[in-house]
Design a protein around this motif. Structure first.
Motif: not given
Length: 125
Positions: A93-99
């Motif tokens: 989830m954090i990876l998607i938000i950051t990207m």
């Protein structure tokens, strides 16, 4: 050429160079077949993610094949806030938000540069 445009050009050139021209030399020996994801279940996240096709689900300690038919793994496979893919220290989830945020910043930066160029050309005319 102003300092901002020169800096932007240098950064763009560096990114282009680093993405397309810094590849490692390929060897002629074939790489060993990756270990099936299911065999890495009940081990560790690091062990599971050695194979890039695997997804680690933290609460169940299951290493599963990434569901390639979906862009994001469905909740029934593993909730996004506990799924790990690529690296163990960041959840999906954090990876998607950051990207998404980084992509938005890049798009806004490009739009600002285009608007600055248009405004400068109108002032000259």
């Amino acid at each position: 050429m102003s300092g901002v445009h020169r800096g932007f050009s240098l950064v763009s050139a560096f990114i282009f160079y680093s993405l397309f021209f810094t590849t490692e030399a390929q060897t002629a020996t074939p790489s060993p077949a990756p270990i099936p994801c299911a065999l890495s279940s009940n081990t560790s996240c690091d062990e599971c993610l050695k194979n890039v096709a695997c997804l680690w689900c933290s609460p169940t300690k299951q290493c599963i094949d990434y569901p390639v038919r979906n862009i994001l793994p469905p909740r029934s496979v593993c909730p996004l806030n506990v799924a790990r893919w690529g690296v163990c220290w960041v959840n999906f989830m954090i990876l998607i938000i950051t990207m998404s945020v980084l992509a938005g910043i890049v798009v806004i930066g490009i739009l600002v540069c285009i608007l600055c160029c248009c405004c400068k050309s109108e002032r000259r005319g």
